[in-house]
Design a protein around this motif. Sequence first.
Motif, PDB file in Angstrom:
ATOM      1  N   HIS A  29       0.835  -1.210   0.045  1.00 43.70           N
ATOM      2  CA  HIS A  29       0.076  -0.241  -0.126  1.00 43.70           C
ATOM      3  C   HIS A  29       0.798   1.226   0.026  1.00 43.70           C
ATOM      4  O   HIS A  29       0.721   2.275  -0.566  1.00 43.70           O
ATOM      5  CB  HIS A  29      -1.203   0.001   1.036  1.00 43.70           C
ATOM      6  N   ASP A  76      -8.051  -1.691  -2.574  1.00 44.27           N
ATOM      7  CA  ASP A  76      -8.469  -2.603  -1.472  1.00 44.27           C
ATOM      8  C   ASP A  76      -7.830  -3.973  -2.331  1.00 44.27           C
ATOM      9  O   ASP A  76      -8.136  -4.460  -3.278  1.00 44.27           O
ATOM     10  CB  ASP A  76     -10.260  -2.988  -1.662  1.00 44.27           C
ATOM     11  N   THR A 105      -7.935  -2.067   3.192  1.00 44.56           N
ATOM     12  CA  THR A 105      -8.194  -1.032   2.500  1.00 44.56           C
ATOM     13  C   THR A 105      -7.986   0.221   2.881  1.00 44.56           C
ATOM     14  O   THR A 105      -8.128   0.378   3.960  1.00 44.56           O
ATOM     15  CB  THR A 105      -9.762  -0.912   2.123  1.00 44.56           C
ATOM     16  N   THR A 158      -8.179   4.887   1.550  1.00 42.42           N
ATOM     17  CA  THR A 158      -8.520   5.746   0.496  1.00 42.42           C
ATOM     18  C   THR A 158      -7.841   6.979   0.787  1.00 42.42           C
ATOM     19  O   THR A 158      -7.660   7.624   1.683  1.00 42.42           O
ATOM     20  CB  THR A 158     -10.250   6.061   0.649  1.00 42.42           C
ATOM     21  N   GLU A 170     -14.467  -2.856   8.271  1.00 36.00           N
ATOM     22  CA  GLU A 170     -14.269  -2.084   6.772  1.00 36.00           C
ATOM     23  C   GLU A 170     -15.742  -1.324   6.649  1.00 36.00           C
ATOM     24  O   GLU A 170     -16.199  -1.427   5.474  1.00 36.00           O
ATOM     25  CB  GLU A 170     -13.881  -2.916   5.585  1.00 36.00           C
TER      26      GLU A 170
END
Length: 427
Positions: free
Chosen positions: A191, A256, A269, A271, A369
């Motif tokens: 990530h 994700d 996940t 954003t 989540e």
Amino acid sequence: MRFLVLLLLAASTLCGEIPLSEYRERRERLRSATPDGVFILAGNTESEIEEIRGGFFQEPNFEYLSGWREPGAVLVITPKEEVLFIPKRNPETEKYTGPKAEPQDRSIAALAGFKNVAPVESLESRLPGLIEAAAKIYALPSGAFSPKLKTLLALREISDAALPIARLRMIKSKAEIELLQQAADISIEAHLAAWDRMAAGVYEYQVAATMMSTWFERGCRRNAFAPIVGSGPNGVILHYSKNSRRMDTGDLLLIDAAAECASYAADITRTAPVNRKFTTRQRELYEAVLGAHHAAIAAAKPGATLGKTSPNSLFKVAQEYLDAHGKDLHGNPLGRYLIHGVSHHVGLDVHDAWDPALPLQAGMVITMEPGIYIPEENIGIRIEDMLLITDDGAKVLSAALPVDPDEIEKLLARPAAGNSKTNAQAR
């Protein structure tokens, strides 16, 4: 911040495999839970057509109880004995897929962790003797072996083995938790690499490729699931996997994606803003989701449940927080935009086996989540972490990846090593 996160992750080394003794303990617990039953479980078979894209991977229930990762095997567990049946070697097949174990090898018992290992070709003749005293027979309903088993046992009722095995799989051992932490740590590295790669002009699939390269380099064998890299309007699509859009300034990027390492899956996940700073509206909505995320984590403890309408529901906690914190453009509460459950178990499968009737217990590993998806604003926001349920709460296994918007912006503001050149080329 980025240096500190990477330093913490670098300190973790790849964990070992599950010891053979733990597989024996699992089979013994299954016997204790179903003392009148015989379990007949088939592993996956090897097919050039089926495996040509991703290679061979074992059926998770079979692997959980046996630890055996070669194709074509069958496991029989009775109240008094257990037998692992494996195929005899096939020199022609091995030219394509490599050498396999031989049931007659002297070292096979030690290698497999079973006292009794036999050729799978002898299963049909031995099966009547193995099940003759069984009050109940359990098997998995799907798989290539299921039709043959129904023919062999045409006069016997066969019960579904999935639920009693799921009840065992829900509680993770120390070794399993270490492997799940390993998968989480490597996924966090991916990530962070994705955030470095993210920029206007870069395609979603380029970000996905960066992530997959990261965990393959670290020794993980496959994705835990198809990576979801959704920018702008694609962020509102829950299982978006085309990853074909070029990102623009002003987009949010919902990622994700996670790795499967040593058979154990992660699920994370985040954003983030493509241009590395949230707009006022994006931050407003993000903080509502983050508040719901924190509220549900605070409520995650033994006795809580994952259902939308069940008592002590974590979904209700998240939804009620969203309803009380923020509105859409028409003044409606945000809870209506939470269109999926907020938790599932994680383990050998990213959506791991579970019994919906059982509340959370210490030792379970779940996701948290919450998310909102507003097509009118081209905004999708999901924040997902992995939680280990403890005696009195939950430990966040993926806490090394920031969720606070200020921390994310601070991290994104730092120059990404080697990123300016590749992003300029993409534009």
